[in-house]
Design a protein around this motif. Structure first.
Motif, PDB file in Angstrom:
ATOM      1  N   GLY A  74       0.873  -1.056   0.120  1.00  0.00           N
ATOM      2  CA  GLY A  74       0.073  -0.005  -0.006  1.00  0.00           C
ATOM      3  C   GLY A  74       0.611   1.149  -0.069  1.00  0.00           C
ATOM      4  N   MET A  75       0.081   2.424   0.005  1.00  0.00           N
ATOM      5  CA  MET A  75       0.992   3.728   0.009  1.00  0.00           C
ATOM      6  C   MET A  75      -0.017   4.838   0.671  1.00  0.00           C
ATOM      7  SD  MET A  75       0.782   4.831  -4.222  1.00  0.00           S
ATOM      8  CE  MET A  75       1.664   6.545  -3.928  1.00  0.00           C
ATOM      9  N   PRO A  76       0.662   5.910   1.051  1.00  0.00           N
ATOM     10  CA  PRO A  76      -0.286   6.835   1.701  1.00  0.00           C
ATOM     11  C   PRO A  76      -1.082   7.482   0.916  1.00  0.00           C
ATOM     12  CG  PRO A  76       2.167   7.638   2.093  1.00  0.00           C
ATOM     13  CD  PRO A  76       2.027   6.382   1.138  1.00  0.00           C
ATOM     14  N   THR A  77      -2.378   7.641   1.091  1.00  0.00           N
ATOM     15  CA  THR A  77      -3.448   8.194   0.300  1.00  0.00           C
ATOM     16  C   THR A  77      -3.086   9.580  -0.176  1.00  0.00           C
ATOM     17  OG1 THR A  77      -4.649   8.967   2.343  1.00  0.00           O
ATOM     18  CG2 THR A  77      -5.289   7.053   1.392  1.00  0.00           C
ATOM     19  N   VAL A  78      -2.335  10.452   0.742  1.00  0.00           N
ATOM     20  CA  VAL A  78      -1.986  11.905   0.311  1.00  0.00           C
ATOM     21  C   VAL A  78      -0.734  12.024  -0.460  1.00  0.00           C
ATOM     22  CG1 VAL A  78      -2.955  12.826   2.326  1.00  0.00           C
ATOM     23  CG2 VAL A  78      -0.486  12.240   2.212  1.00  0.00           C
ATOM     24  N   ALA A  79      -0.004  10.872  -0.995  1.00  0.00           N
ATOM     25  CA  ALA A  79       1.305  10.986  -1.936  1.00  0.00           C
ATOM     26  C   ALA A  79       0.723  11.092  -3.242  1.00  0.00           C
ATOM     27  CB  ALA A  79       1.865   9.515  -1.840  1.00  0.00           C
ATOM     28  N   ASP A  80       1.417  12.018  -3.777  1.00  0.00           N
ATOM     29  CA  ASP A  80       1.140  12.470  -5.360  1.00  0.00           C
ATOM     30  C   ASP A  80       1.535  11.426  -6.323  1.00  0.00           C
ATOM     31  OD1 ASP A  80      -0.184  15.179  -5.029  1.00  0.00           O
ATOM     32  OD2 ASP A  80       1.890  15.501  -3.851  1.00  0.00           O
ATOM     33  N   ALA A  81       2.620  10.592  -6.092  1.00  0.00           N
ATOM     34  CA  ALA A  81       3.096   9.711  -7.119  1.00  0.00           C
ATOM     35  C   ALA A  81       4.158   8.486  -6.347  1.00  0.00           C
ATOM     36  CB  ALA A  81       3.791  10.312  -8.035  1.00  0.00           C
ATOM     37  N   TYR A 188      -4.608   0.146   0.198  1.00  0.00           N
ATOM     38  CA  TYR A 188      -4.015  -0.842  -0.827  1.00  0.00           C
ATOM     39  C   TYR A 188      -4.581  -0.315  -2.380  1.00  0.00           C
ATOM     40  CZ  TYR A 188      -2.560  -4.142   2.970  1.00  0.00           C
ATOM     41  OH  TYR A 188      -1.912  -4.862   3.911  1.00  0.00           O
ATOM     42  N   LYS A 189      -5.564   0.265  -2.134  1.00  0.00           N
ATOM     43  CA  LYS A 189      -6.219   0.511  -3.535  1.00  0.00           C
ATOM     44  C   LYS A 189      -5.518   1.639  -4.243  1.00  0.00           C
ATOM     45  CE  LYS A 189     -10.585   1.460  -5.447  1.00  0.00           C
ATOM     46  NZ  LYS A 189     -12.133   1.800  -5.266  1.00  0.00           N
ATOM     47  N   LEU A 190      -4.488   1.393  -5.247  1.00  0.00           N
ATOM     48  CA  LEU A 190      -3.845   2.350  -5.888  1.00  0.00           C
ATOM     49  C   LEU A 190      -4.546   2.987  -7.018  1.00  0.00           C
ATOM     50  CD1 LEU A 190      -0.718   0.027  -5.738  1.00  0.00           C
ATOM     51  CD2 LEU A 190      -1.196   1.716  -4.132  1.00  0.00           C
ATOM     52  N   GLU A 191      -4.084   4.218  -7.160  1.00  0.00           N
ATOM     53  CA  GLU A 191      -4.441   4.918  -8.389  1.00  0.00           C
ATOM     54  C   GLU A 191      -3.484   4.969  -9.339  1.00  0.00           C
ATOM     55  OE1 GLU A 191      -5.922   8.962  -7.417  1.00  0.00           O
ATOM     56  OE2 GLU A 191      -6.098   8.339  -5.529  1.00  0.00           O
ATOM     57  N   PRO A 192      -4.060   4.250 -10.637  1.00  0.00           N
ATOM     58  CA  PRO A 192      -3.075   4.189 -11.696  1.00  0.00           C
ATOM     59  C   PRO A 192      -2.313   5.645 -12.093  1.00  0.00           C
ATOM     60  CG  PRO A 192      -4.999   2.951 -12.305  1.00  0.00           C
ATOM     61  CD  PRO A 192      -5.215   3.847 -11.087  1.00  0.00           C
ATOM     62  N   SER A 193      -2.805   6.683 -11.982  1.00  0.00           N
ATOM     63  CA  SER A 193      -2.290   7.853 -12.262  1.00  0.00           C
ATOM     64  C   SER A 193      -1.190   8.256 -11.510  1.00  0.00           C
ATOM     65  CB  SER A 193      -3.474   8.890 -12.496  1.00  0.00           C
ATOM     66  OG  SER A 193      -3.801   9.072 -10.991  1.00  0.00           O
ATOM     67  N   LYS A 194      -1.198   7.714 -10.261  1.00  0.00           N
ATOM     68  CA  LYS A 194       0.045   7.992  -9.401  1.00  0.00           C
ATOM     69  C   LYS A 194       1.215   7.083  -9.458  1.00  0.00           C
ATOM     70  CE  LYS A 194      -2.762   9.983  -5.444  1.00  0.00           C
ATOM     71  NZ  LYS A 194      -3.056   9.898  -4.132  1.00  0.00           N
ATOM     72  N   LEU A 195       1.133   5.880 -10.408  1.00  0.00           N
ATOM     73  CA  LEU A 195       2.200   5.225 -10.252  1.00  0.00           C
ATOM     74  C   LEU A 195       3.177   5.284 -11.545  1.00  0.00           C
ATOM     75  CD1 LEU A 195      -0.330   1.740  -9.901  1.00  0.00           C
ATOM     76  CD2 LEU A 195       0.981   3.154  -8.244  1.00  0.00           C
TER      77      LEU A 195
END
Length: 200
Positions: A74-81, A188-195
């Motif tokens: 997972g990753m922080p929800t506030v991370a931009d990328a 755990y739900k990742l946003e493709p635009s941030k990846l």
């Protein structure tokens, strides 16, 4: 209720930080050698969250862990990328000293960050917050950004998972500090635009 409590904590920290000129809680002398970054400033996970809440779109927060770490942990929800500073190449050998597959520097780290920040109307004078697992890779990534001319770079010294407990029933586990252990928002739900998608 938990969300309101987090905002109150963030507001209190920001008030204290403003009064102190906002330099973060960590002095370079207090940061372990492996986590130090020349010219960068240091924050713990709670301070990083508060700073991101304060600056919002006027800052850019980057999770510099590998794509696999982000995918499985997972990753922080506030991370931009998520832009990995180090990655496991396809032909990675075993790194006996580190006890893991060998990693190499992602040469696209600086260019990818510049592309993404430019797309958001941000540049080298804007705040960049870097986070890895426990603070060492983000320190190295901060060194690179300072060399590239970024002026306001922060590294999160306890990272996403935190430091290893040295003793007690959880010795060897990452339960000491860090983003997750502080109860800060992550998913755990990742946003493709941030990846990050490697440039081949």
């Amino acid at each position: 209720m938990q969300s309101r409590s987090r905002l109150l904590c963030a507001a209190l920290w920001l008030a204290l930080a403003g009064a102190a000129g906002h330099a973060g809680a960590f002095n370079a002398a207090d940061v372990p050698e492996a986590k130090r970054a020349d010219g960068a400033q240091y924050l713990d996970a709670k301070e990083a969250y508060a700073l991101k809440q304060q600056l919002g779109a006027k800052s850019y927060m980057v999770d510099v862990r590998t794509r696999y770490e982000v995918a499985y942990l997972g990753m922080p929800t506030v991370a931009d990328a998520n832009i990995p500073y180090l990655e496991h190449p396809d032909d990675a050998g075993w790194d006996a000293k580190a006890g893991r597959w060998a990693m190499s520097v992602n040469n696209d780290f600086g260019p990818e960050l510049a592309r993404r920040m430019t797309a958001k109307g941000l540049g080298k004078d804007d705040t960049v917050i870097l986070m890895c697992r426990s603070g060492d890779r983000s320190g190295r990534a901060a060194n690179l950004l300072m060399q590239l001319g970024y002026h306001k770079v922060y590294t999160v010294v306890d990272g996403f998972e935190g430091d290893l407990a040295k003793d007690g029933p959880h010795a060897g586990q990452r339960v000491v500090n860090g983003w997750k252990n502080a109860g800060l928002p992550w998913t755990y739900k990742l946003e493709p635009s941030k990846l990050y998608y490697p440039q081949f």
